[in-house]
Scaffold this motif. Structure first.
Motif, PDB file in Angstrom:
ATOM      1  N   MET A 114       0.837  -1.192   0.000  1.00 53.51           N
ATOM      2  CA  MET A 114       0.000   0.000   0.000  1.00 53.51           C
ATOM      3  C   MET A 114       0.877   1.249   0.000  1.00 53.51           C
ATOM      4  O   MET A 114       1.842   1.336   0.737  1.00 53.51           O
ATOM      5  N   ARG A 115       0.531   2.227  -0.811  1.00 55.94           N
ATOM      6  CA  ARG A 115       1.282   3.474  -0.910  1.00 55.94           C
ATOM      7  C   ARG A 115       1.125   4.269   0.370  1.00 55.94           C
ATOM      8  O   ARG A 115       0.031   4.384   0.916  1.00 55.94           O
ATOM      9  N   THR A 116       2.229   4.803   0.866  1.00 61.50           N
ATOM     10  CA  THR A 116       2.153   5.653   2.042  1.00 61.50           C
ATOM     11  C   THR A 116       2.810   6.994   1.742  1.00 61.50           C
ATOM     12  O   THR A 116       3.624   7.117   0.831  1.00 61.50           O
ATOM     13  N   LEU A 117       2.448   7.983   2.530  1.00 56.42           N
ATOM     14  CA  LEU A 117       3.072   9.302   2.419  1.00 56.42           C
ATOM     15  C   LEU A 117       4.374   9.288   3.220  1.00 56.42           C
ATOM     16  O   LEU A 117       4.391   8.859   4.369  1.00 56.42           O
ATOM     17  N   THR A 118       5.423   9.767   2.610  1.00 57.33           N
ATOM     18  CA  THR A 118       6.716   9.776   3.267  1.00 57.33           C
ATOM     19  C   THR A 118       6.977  11.129   3.923  1.00 57.33           C
ATOM     20  O   THR A 118       6.287  12.117   3.659  1.00 57.33           O
ATOM     21  N   SER A 119       8.022  11.158   4.744  1.00 54.04           N
ATOM     22  CA  SER A 119       8.411  12.428   5.354  1.00 54.04           C
ATOM     23  C   SER A 119       8.850  13.417   4.276  1.00 54.04           C
ATOM     24  O   SER A 119       8.609  14.623   4.388  1.00 54.04           O
ATOM     25  N   LYS A 120       9.472  12.909   3.210  1.00 56.85           N
ATOM     26  CA  LYS A 120       9.890  13.791   2.117  1.00 56.85           C
ATOM     27  C   LYS A 120       8.668  14.447   1.488  1.00 56.85           C
ATOM     28  O   LYS A 120       8.677  15.650   1.184  1.00 56.85           O
ATOM     29  N   GLU A 121       7.614  13.669   1.294  1.00 57.62           N
ATOM     30  CA  GLU A 121       6.399  14.240   0.700  1.00 57.62           C
ATOM     31  C   GLU A 121       5.719  15.230   1.658  1.00 57.62           C
ATOM     32  O   GLU A 121       5.173  16.243   1.222  1.00 57.62           O
ATOM     33  N   ALA A 122       5.791  14.916   2.944  1.00 56.89           N
ATOM     34  CA  ALA A 122       5.247  15.869   3.930  1.00 56.89           C
ATOM     35  C   ALA A 122       6.017  17.182   3.877  1.00 56.89           C
ATOM     36  O   ALA A 122       5.437  18.270   3.979  1.00 56.89           O
ATOM     37  N   GLU A 123       7.316  17.092   3.698  1.00 59.23           N
ATOM     38  CA  GLU A 123       8.149  18.298   3.569  1.00 59.23           C
ATOM     39  C   GLU A 123       7.846  19.029   2.262  1.00 59.23           C
ATOM     40  O   GLU A 123       7.810  20.266   2.214  1.00 59.23           O
ATOM     41  N   GLN A 124       7.625  18.257   1.186  1.00 58.44           N
ATOM     42  CA  GLN A 124       7.316  18.869  -0.111  1.00 58.44           C
ATOM     43  C   GLN A 124       6.003  19.656  -0.044  1.00 58.44           C
ATOM     44  O   GLN A 124       5.889  20.749  -0.605  1.00 58.44           O
ATOM     45  N   ILE A 125       5.041  19.088   0.636  1.00 56.16           N
ATOM     46  CA  ILE A 125       3.747  19.776   0.788  1.00 56.16           C
ATOM     47  C   ILE A 125       3.929  21.075   1.562  1.00 56.16           C
ATOM     48  O   ILE A 125       3.407  22.128   1.184  1.00 56.16           O
ATOM     49  N   ALA A 126       4.701  21.001   2.623  1.00 46.66           N
ATOM     50  CA  ALA A 126       4.950  22.202   3.435  1.00 46.66           C
ATOM     51  C   ALA A 126       5.628  23.286   2.593  1.00 46.66           C
ATOM     52  O   ALA A 126       5.264  24.464   2.674  1.00 46.66           O
ATOM     53  N   ALA A 127       6.598  22.866   1.790  1.00 48.15           N
ATOM     54  CA  ALA A 127       7.311  23.835   0.955  1.00 48.15           C
ATOM     55  C   ALA A 127       6.379  24.432  -0.095  1.00 48.15           C
ATOM     56  O   ALA A 127       6.382  25.645  -0.333  1.00 48.15           O
ATOM     57  N   LYS A 128       5.572  23.591  -0.700  1.00 49.58           N
ATOM     58  CA  LYS A 128       4.661  24.065  -1.746  1.00 49.58           C
ATOM     59  C   LYS A 128       3.647  25.062  -1.198  1.00 49.58           C
ATOM     60  O   LYS A 128       3.314  26.049  -1.853  1.00 49.58           O
ATOM     61  N   LEU A 129       3.181  24.810   0.003  1.00 49.76           N
ATOM     62  CA  LEU A 129       2.180  25.700   0.610  1.00 49.76           C
ATOM     63  C   LEU A 129       2.833  26.848   1.372  1.00 49.76           C
ATOM     64  O   LEU A 129       2.129  27.648   1.984  1.00 49.76           O
ATOM     65  N   GLU A 130       4.158  26.895   1.294  1.00 53.30           N
ATOM     66  CA  GLU A 130       4.921  27.925   2.019  1.00 53.30           C
ATOM     67  C   GLU A 130       4.546  27.941   3.498  1.00 53.30           C
ATOM     68  O   GLU A 130       4.335  29.012   4.102  1.00 53.30           O
ATOM     69  N   ALA A 131       4.444  26.746   4.025  1.00 56.30           N
ATOM     70  CA  ALA A 131       4.077  26.611   5.436  1.00 56.30           C
ATOM     71  C   ALA A 131       5.239  27.037   6.322  1.00 56.30           C
ATOM     72  O   ALA A 131       6.404  26.882   5.955  1.00 56.30           O
ATOM     73  N   GLU A 132       4.890  27.558   7.470  1.00 52.49           N
ATOM     74  CA  GLU A 132       5.913  27.894   8.453  1.00 52.49           C
ATOM     75  C   GLU A 132       6.272  26.624   9.216  1.00 52.49           C
ATOM     76  O   GLU A 132       5.381  25.887   9.659  1.00 52.49           O
ATOM     77  N   ILE A 133       7.569  26.351   9.343  1.00 51.68           N
ATOM     78  CA  ILE A 133       8.005  25.162  10.066  1.00 51.68           C
ATOM     79  C   ILE A 133       8.443  25.568  11.471  1.00 51.68           C
ATOM     80  O   ILE A 133       9.346  26.380  11.639  1.00 51.68           O
ATOM     81  N   LYS A 134       7.778  25.018  12.434  1.00 52.94           N
ATOM     82  CA  LYS A 134       8.113  25.294  13.838  1.00 52.94           C
ATOM     83  C   LYS A 134       8.711  24.027  14.448  1.00 52.94           C
ATOM     84  O   LYS A 134       8.078  22.972  14.429  1.00 52.94           O
ATOM     85  N   GLU A 135       9.890  24.150  14.989  1.00 52.81           N
ATOM     86  CA  GLU A 135      10.499  23.012  15.670  1.00 52.81           C
ATOM     87  C   GLU A 135       9.887  22.882  17.065  1.00 52.81           C
ATOM     88  O   GLU A 135       9.707  23.883  17.760  1.00 52.81           O
ATOM     89  N   GLY A 136       9.574  21.659  17.419  1.00 51.85           N
ATOM     90  CA  GLY A 136       8.965  21.438  18.732  1.00 51.85           C
ATOM     91  C   GLY A 136       9.546  20.217  19.398  1.00 51.85           C
ATOM     92  O   GLY A 136      10.648  19.778  19.050  1.00 51.85           O
ATOM     93  N   ARG A 137       8.802  19.662  20.332  1.00 51.61           N
ATOM     94  CA  ARG A 137       9.260  18.465  21.034  1.00 51.61           C
ATOM     95  C   ARG A 137       9.366  17.299  20.046  1.00 51.61           C
ATOM     96  O   ARG A 137       8.366  16.830  19.541  1.00 51.61           O
TER      97      ARG A 137
END
Lengths: 90, 166
Positions: A1-24
């Motif tokens: 089954m196809r899964t979403l990877t961390s790379k794709e999660a990062e790609q989505i964030a970049a595409k949407l110009e999301a702010e990345i907040k480092e947390g726990r």
């Protein structure tokens, strides 16, 4: 089954110009529309590739739409139009 | 299963268990070891646990056999009943669902606030979810005036469960 990877999660964030907040333990992507946070999700970073299949529900998309967002067919503008139609912006 | 707290065989997880022993909210316990999960059929047990993770793992396995614990498969429901070392007061236990999606991939979710995260074990997914909930609470609280409709609703939900310590 196809899964979403961390790379794709990062790609989505970049595409949407999301702010990345480092947390726990991991980072969070804050997605803004007209300056307001309308969605967010966690990004797990590690040596081992981990599933990010929880992302679609948190950004109010289907799994297919989320893959399209990561891989390009769905644009940033298209994403926010979907959110508008689903009542997630007003 | 309601009102559970989790114990784990790792050193980090065992600290959660010891903390839970000191808590009056400890009613039912869900025992998780790598690859195994157990539900207690009765309400309250008290164990003298060894400090080191390996001995702790053996003790939990022996206890599981002795208490005829029920092996769990697939999705489990439990609660976050403690936030050790965090500057927040838990107003009520946070309901959590943890599902094994496939080998080495577990999804932990606090559905009411639309917060979810994954992990490689039940334990890791549970711990990651605690971190994700606190991260979301802090992100949303500091930008309350800039939240859209869904994050506004989620912050309201989180405030039913969490309060910063004064």
């Amino acid at each position: 089954m196809r899964t979403l990877t961390s790379k794709e999660a990062e790609q989505i964030a970049a595409k949407l110009e999301a702010e990345i907040k480092e947390g726990r333990g991991h980072a969070r992507a804050l997605i803004r529309w007209q300056g307001r946070i309308v969605a967010s999700y966690g990004i797990r970073r590690g040596s081992r590739e981990t599933s990010h299949d929880y992302v679609p529900k948190q950004i109010f998309l289907t799994f297919r739409e989320t893959l399209d967002l990561a891989r390009c067919p769905l644009t940033k503008e298209g994403y926010f139009e979907i959110l508008r139609q689903r009542g997630k912006l007003a | 299963m309601n009102g559970n707290v989790a114990i784990y065989t790792s050193s980090a997880g065992s600290s959660v268990f010891r903390s839970s022993l000191a808590s009056s909210t400890w009613h039912q316990v869900l025992y998780l070891t790598p690859g195994q999960a157990y539900a207690l059929p009765t309400e309250l047990f008290w164990l003298d646990l060894p400090e080191d993770p390996i001995s702790l793992s053996v003790a939990v396995d022996e206890f599981a056999d002795a208490a005829e614990l029920i092996p769990l498969r697939g999705a489990i429901r439990t609660t976050i009943g403690l936030l050790p070392g965090e500057p927040y007061t838990l107003l009520r236990p946070i309901p959590v669902r943890i599902e094994q999606v496939e080998a080495g991939d577990f999804l932990a979710e606090f559905d009411e606030a639309n917060i979810a995260i994954s992990g490689e074990t039940y334990q890791e997914a549970f711990q990651n979810l605690i971190a994700e909930i606190l991260n979301a609470f802090e992100n949303f609280s500091t930008e309350e005036a800039s939240l859209g409709p869904e994050p506004t609703r989620h912050l309201k939900v989180l405030r039913n469960y969490l309060r910063p310590q004064r």
